[in-house]
Write an enzyme that holds these catalytic residues in place. Structure first.
Site, PDB file in Angstrom:
ATOM      1  N   TYR A  34      -1.800   7.620  -4.251  1.00  0.00           N
ATOM      2  CA  TYR A  34      -2.922   6.787  -4.128  1.00  0.00           C
ATOM      3  C   TYR A  34      -2.751   6.112  -2.775  1.00  0.00           C
ATOM      4  O   TYR A  34      -3.942   6.058  -1.853  1.00  0.00           O
ATOM      5  CB  TYR A  34      -3.059   5.829  -5.260  1.00  0.00           C
ATOM      6  CG  TYR A  34      -4.363   5.186  -5.215  1.00  0.00           C
ATOM      7  CD1 TYR A  34      -4.727   3.896  -4.457  1.00  0.00           C
ATOM      8  CD2 TYR A  34      -5.555   5.225  -5.882  1.00  0.00           C
ATOM      9  CE1 TYR A  34      -5.526   3.043  -4.366  1.00  0.00           C
ATOM     10  CE2 TYR A  34      -6.367   4.371  -6.116  1.00  0.00           C
ATOM     11  CZ  TYR A  34      -6.628   3.630  -5.287  1.00  0.00           C
ATOM     12  OH  TYR A  34      -7.702   2.659  -5.316  1.00  0.00           O
ATOM     13  N   CYS A  35      -1.732   5.454  -2.470  1.00  0.00           N
ATOM     14  CA  CYS A  35      -1.521   4.588  -1.199  1.00  0.00           C
ATOM     15  C   CYS A  35      -1.238   5.518  -0.052  1.00  0.00           C
ATOM     16  O   CYS A  35      -1.920   5.289   0.977  1.00  0.00           O
ATOM     17  CB  CYS A  35      -0.405   3.809  -1.273  1.00  0.00           C
ATOM     18  SG  CYS A  35      -0.786   2.347  -2.570  1.00  0.00           S
ATOM     19  N   VAL A  36      -0.769   6.641  -0.266  1.00  0.00           N
ATOM     20  CA  VAL A  36      -0.565   7.628   1.062  1.00  0.00           C
ATOM     21  C   VAL A  36      -2.139   7.939   1.343  1.00  0.00           C
ATOM     22  O   VAL A  36      -2.273   8.077   2.258  1.00  0.00           O
ATOM     23  CB  VAL A  36       0.114   8.790   0.410  1.00  0.00           C
ATOM     24  CG1 VAL A  36       0.161   9.873   1.814  1.00  0.00           C
ATOM     25  CG2 VAL A  36       1.665   8.353   0.268  1.00  0.00           C
ATOM     26  N   HIS A  53      -4.138   4.843   3.185  1.00  0.00           N
ATOM     27  CA  HIS A  53      -3.579   4.400   4.644  1.00  0.00           C
ATOM     28  C   HIS A  53      -3.368   5.514   5.433  1.00  0.00           C
ATOM     29  O   HIS A  53      -3.526   5.036   6.469  1.00  0.00           O
ATOM     30  CB  HIS A  53      -2.214   3.677   4.073  1.00  0.00           C
ATOM     31  CG  HIS A  53      -2.642   2.435   3.257  1.00  0.00           C
ATOM     32  ND1 HIS A  53      -3.245   1.237   3.879  1.00  0.00           N
ATOM     33  CD2 HIS A  53      -2.472   2.234   1.929  1.00  0.00           C
ATOM     34  CE1 HIS A  53      -3.601   0.436   2.792  1.00  0.00           C
ATOM     35  NE2 HIS A  53      -3.228   0.736   1.785  1.00  0.00           N
TER      36      HIS A  53
END
Length: 342
Positions: free
Chosen positions: A89-91, A94
């Site tokens: 999710y964060c990859v 961002h």
């Protein structure tokens, strides 16, 4: 997609914006004004107002304040740490934001991402740091924030902000919409230190001493750690807190493996109620990829409230992030460095 994004949150119910009051309303207003959106990784903290304030303070003062390093370099760190922690999710989020700031495959920022990916296990990245020396406190603090957030996201959110039912061809454009929304409102200035009043002042942990050259960053780290610790100390059994600290003290950051054989011998000496709390805390801190719905259900059998689940997860996540930060080492003074990150 942005409008319904809070529905993606699992295990707890976020406070709806129209029902937010007090500290929650203050954070929600700040997030909309200075981040552009009320992002699910932030909103999931809302059942625990002080923990929500700690998360916002970390995110704002490390990632959003332009500072010396620049937003693009900080997004590169967020991407690298999230890759190391396998937080898809964060990859997604961002890396998409980084590309809106710099375009794909910028060599200088790719080097920062690679460096950040090594800030996980003992020893960390080797060789010259790919940025100016004065940028180090901001970029290490951003790494701490994402070692924290990745663990929270792995528990409470799906693998991507793009709904699973969305056509694959629409994945990239949808992420770009999210990324472009992550910016301050027109005319809003993200001033360093402006969020520190959300929580009381506190001493900076020794593991984070490298942050002292940046007072706003150091203030955010110290206040967030103290606020999250205080929430946990109100109800997390002392035996659970001691166990987590002991296991983190001997961990070098290497995941314990695909099997959960490491876990049960650690919690077996505890009584059933603290055992369920300890099991979930250890998983969050050391192996969040191994958490199952049954672990959350067992915890709920002891502590049914959303607030307690958020407080435990935040405490285990931030304690692990600070332990990781204790392994961050300053580069040698004579290490050659480029003069500009982004």
């Amino acid at each position: 997609m942005l409008k319904g994004s809070l529905k993606q949150i699992r295990h707890v119910t976020a406070v709806p914006p129209q029902q937010a009051r007090g500290l929650v309303a203050d954070v929600y207003r700040g997030a909309r004004r200075e981040f552009g959106i009320l992002a699910p990784p932030l909103a999931l903290h809302s059942p625990a107002p002080e923990v929500l304030a700690a998360c916002w303070m970390l995110l704002r003062e490390t990632l959003l304040v332009e500072g010396r390093a620049g937003r693009a370099a900080k997004e590169a760190v967020a991407t690298g740490v999230s890759q190391a922690n396998a937080c898809a999710y964060c990859v997604d989020v961002h890396r998409a934001k980084l590309q809106t700031l710099s375009g794909p495959d910028t060599p200088a920022l790719a080097a920062v991402t690679d460096w950040a990916r090594g800030l996980t296990t003992a020893g960390g990245p080797s060789g010259a740091v790919p940025f100016a020396a004065g940028h180090l406190p901001e970029l290490l603090a951003t790494a701490v924030t994402f070692h924290y957030l990745n663990r929270m996201v792995l528990l409470f959110l799906p693998d991507s902000p793009v709904p699973a039912a969305a056509p694959r061809a629409g994945h990239g454009p949808a992420l770009r919409i999210v990324a472009r929304a992550m910016r301050p409102d027109a005319g809003a200035t993200v001033t360093a230190g402006a969020a520190l009043g959300l929580l009381p002042a506190a001493p900076l942990p020794a593991a984070l001493a490298w942050a002292r050259p940046e007072p706003a960053v150091a203030g955010a780290l110290s206040r967030a750690v103290a606020g999250v610790d205080a929430a946990a100390e109100r109800w997390v059994p002392e035996a659970v807190r001691e166990l987590l600290h002991a296991e983190l003290a001997v961990s070098d950051g290497t995941p314990p493996g695909p099997s959960r054989a490491w876990l049960e011998p650690l919690v077996a000496p505890l009584d059933p109620a603290p055992r369920a709390v300890a099991r979930l805390a250890l998983l969050i801190a050391l192996a969040p990829y191994q958490i199952t719905d049954a672990d959350v259900t067992a915890f709920r059998g002891v502590r049914p409230g959303d607030r307690e689940l958020v407080e435990l997860a935040a405490w285990a996540s931030l304690t692990a992030a600070v332990r990781t930060a204790s392994r961050f080492a300053e580069p040698a003074p004579d290490t050659p460095r480029p003069t500009r990150t982004a």
